[in-house]
Structures are given as structure tokens and as C-alpha cells.
Design a protein around this motif. Sequence first.
Motif, PDB file in Angstrom:
ATOM      1  N   UNK A  81       0.637  -1.258  -0.155  1.00 38.30           N
ATOM      2  CA  UNK A  81      -0.112   0.069   0.159  1.00 38.30           C
ATOM      3  C   UNK A  81       0.739   1.403   0.123  1.00 38.30           C
ATOM      4  N   UNK A  82       2.127   1.103   0.396  1.00 34.43           N
ATOM      5  CA  UNK A  82       2.994   2.418   0.436  1.00 34.43           C
ATOM      6  C   UNK A  82       3.490   2.778  -0.969  1.00 34.43           C
ATOM      7  N   UNK A  83       3.506   1.748  -1.961  1.00 37.03           N
ATOM      8  CA  UNK A  83       4.064   1.802  -2.928  1.00 37.03           C
ATOM      9  C   UNK A  83       3.120   1.153  -4.068  1.00 37.03           C
ATOM     10  N   UNK A  84       1.928   2.039  -4.386  1.00 36.23           N
ATOM     11  CA  UNK A  84       0.746   1.300  -5.248  1.00 36.23           C
ATOM     12  C   UNK A  84       1.444   1.540  -6.769  1.00 36.23           C
ATOM     13  N   UNK A 120      -5.345   3.998  -2.916  1.00 29.89           N
ATOM     14  CA  UNK A 120      -5.369   4.334  -1.566  1.00 29.89           C
ATOM     15  C   UNK A 120      -3.897   4.046  -0.800  1.00 29.89           C
ATOM     16  N   UNK A 121      -3.310   4.945  -0.192  1.00 27.38           N
ATOM     17  CA  UNK A 121      -2.171   4.703   0.557  1.00 27.38           C
ATOM     18  C   UNK A 121      -2.404   4.977   2.152  1.00 27.38           C
ATOM     19  N   UNK A 122      -1.651   4.303   2.985  1.00 30.82           N
ATOM     20  CA  UNK A 122      -2.081   4.336   4.366  1.00 30.82           C
ATOM     21  C   UNK A 122      -1.964   5.886   4.895  1.00 30.82           C
ATOM     22  N   UNK A 123      -3.127   6.243   5.714  1.00 30.22           N
ATOM     23  CA  UNK A 123      -3.233   7.477   6.232  1.00 30.22           C
ATOM     24  C   UNK A 123      -2.152   7.725   7.465  1.00 30.22           C
ATOM     25  N   UNK A 124      -1.971   8.910   8.025  1.00 33.33           N
ATOM     26  CA  UNK A 124      -1.134   9.259   9.026  1.00 33.33           C
ATOM     27  C   UNK A 124      -1.442   8.603  10.203  1.00 33.33           C
ATOM     28  N   UNK A 125      -2.735   8.469  10.619  1.00 34.20           N
ATOM     29  CA  UNK A 125      -3.280   7.626  11.767  1.00 34.20           C
ATOM     30  C   UNK A 125      -2.834   6.239  11.629  1.00 34.20           C
TER      31      UNK A 125
END
Length: 386
Positions: free
Chosen positions: A74-77, A83-88
Motif C-alpha cells: 500500500x505504500x508503493x501502489x 489509496x495509501x496508508x493514512x497518517x493515523x
Amino acid sequence: MMASVYAGRTAVTGIGTSIPPYKLQQDEVFERIAESCRDDLDIMRWARRIFRQCGVETRYTCEPEFLEPAGKCRYLPDRPGMPVPSTAHRMNTYERESVPLAVHAAREAMADAGIGPANVTHLITVSCTGQFLPGLDSMLVQELGLPWRVNRIPLVFQGCHAGLKAVQLARTIAESQADYKVLIVCVELCTIHFQPPTSRETLFGASFFGDGASACIVETAADGQEHVFRLGQGHAVLVPDSREEMIWRVGDRGFDLYLSPDIPKRLKSFLREEAEMLLGKRSLPSLWAIHPGGRGIIDAVREMFALEESQVSYSRNVLKNFGNLSSATILFVLKEMKSELARQEIDRADGISLAFGPGLTAELMAFTYLSKAEAVQSAGSEGAYV
């Protein structure tokens, strides 16, 4: 007798480090980056150049997703709009993964210094890659069994130079009372802030930052204590007109990093003057503990002070094997140095430590390595030591 800039009464008497279980090979990370940005030839070209030149071969991450192909990470779509990971989400990962790493490093540092948790009077925690409350300091008190009344001092969101800043602060604390023992714990999970490679700036972060924790004990060195770094004088400087050179801001998808390629050049414009201010008329020391913020920074310091390659080998080895661990890195360098000096059976050597962070900020500190600590006598009312 002239007071020594290098060796005061207090010392780093124990060092510990820890890394997460997932190992990143640099060529494999590049392949995932390339897959993620295969339709952008300009980014691909810059990625190839940056990854080849940054001086890193392996790093470690707390996030197993980075071992997956780009399409499954998810960090490197592997395509725009995913979608990529949110700050939360990233902060939840930080809260879960930071504490075990910090505990391991702290226990190793206390064992190396030969002290137990009950002896610790002050706890300095350092991190810029995550926050939660109750914080890391509170968690460490419980996990390590530190005294409930231990003096807790968090240094938060200061950047790469904060590890050496913590050592300077610990020295001041330990010099104020002979029985004070300060535990410093730095933990950084840099990889959880990796962003999709849409610009040169995001490529810098993806190319050389890694995860890890380090810790040390600063205390009055006992006569005969082995393999210690006596702490000398030090100072910090904020470089004028350089605040845009290194930026670290909280974004919606993690923390956004900007590193100027001109940072090594800026270091050359002021660092010699700061080193001369610290050392006075003394000659340059033999030991150099340089924060490896990147290959260019190590090269700049080496060239500026005409150092031998062996003098910067400690920093290069840490960068090569672990990457840039932000505030935790400087203690990795000192641990590497300590191990090599012990192996060579060196009795004594003077040194200087350098670390750099946003501002631009530079921390400088003199020290002396001793295979066995010697009793040090006070030399006057200003706190100088012979």
C-alpha cells in the motif's frame, strides 16, 4: 594545566541498539520503486541515480509490506489513484512497533554499562517519526521496571541531530550530581513514512532511511570502567538562511520530508568555523563520529577536514548496513567505533561527533575514548576537567 576540551567527568558507559526483523536489500527496494513508477521515465531515471549513489546496501523496516511487490504494498501502489496508508494508520504502526525496539536497545545499554533499572535517575526519549500518549517514556518506565519517580524528558520531532542533542543534555544532567545516571533511548521508524515516488524529494526518503532504536547510559565514569567515551565540550548552531534546506512536516499520508541536494555544500560553508570554535587551537582529533545523513554528507566532512577514509569508515559502515536511522544513528556509529577500537586494543583516542538536522542545525561534541576510565579531578569553579 589547560582544561581538556575532550574529556569531562561524565561518560557514555554503555550502548545498545536494535533493529526490526525485516531486511531491505537496496536493489530489491529499487525494483519495487521502479515497478511503482514505471510510466514516469523522469522519476525512474532519478530513482536509479539516487539509489546507486546514496551509499546504502541494506536497511531494516518494521513494515513487512515492503517485502511485497509494489502492487501488493500500500505504500508503493503500482498505479495512480490507489489509496495509501493514512497518517493515523502509520501512527498506530509506530505505537505498536516502537516500544519493543526501544526496550531491547535500552536493556542492552544498561547491561553494557553494568547497571540495573533501579539505578536510572533520568530518562531521555528521542523520536521524530511518531507520537502517542501516554508516550514512549511512560511505556519504557513500565516495560523496563524503572523507578516510578524517574525524571522523564522527551525530545520530540527535532530530527536527525536530536540523538547527539540528547547526549549533550545528559552530560549536563550527569555533571550536576555524581550519582545521576541518565538513560537515553532513541527510536525511529522512518520507513512508515515512505510515500509513492512522485517526485525527487520522495525518492530521497525512500532511498536511504531505515528503522531502528539505540540507547546509551551517561554517568560519572568509575575508575577502571572499560571502553567508555568521556564527554567533553560541545555546542549547537542554527545556520542562518537555511530553514528550507531540510523540512519535515505532518501530512495526511504520513510525514512529508524534503531534503535539499545542497545540504553538503551548506555544511562546507560553516562547519569548519564551528569545529575551530569547539577545538580552539588544538589539532584535529583522530576519531570522527559523523551522523551519516547520506553519502554526500560524509564525503563533505571528509573533504573539508582532509580525513583518511579509515576515519569516516564507522559512519560509512552504518550507512551501508542500516541506512540513515535519524536520531538513533549517532549511537550506532559510536557503537561501531567502540567495537573497532576495542578490537584494535587502542588505549586512548580523542574524537569529535557531528550531527545535523532541520534548521539547519548542527550539533558538535568532543569526546575521548578510553579502554579503561581514569579518575578525573575537578579543576576550578567553571566545571573544567584536566
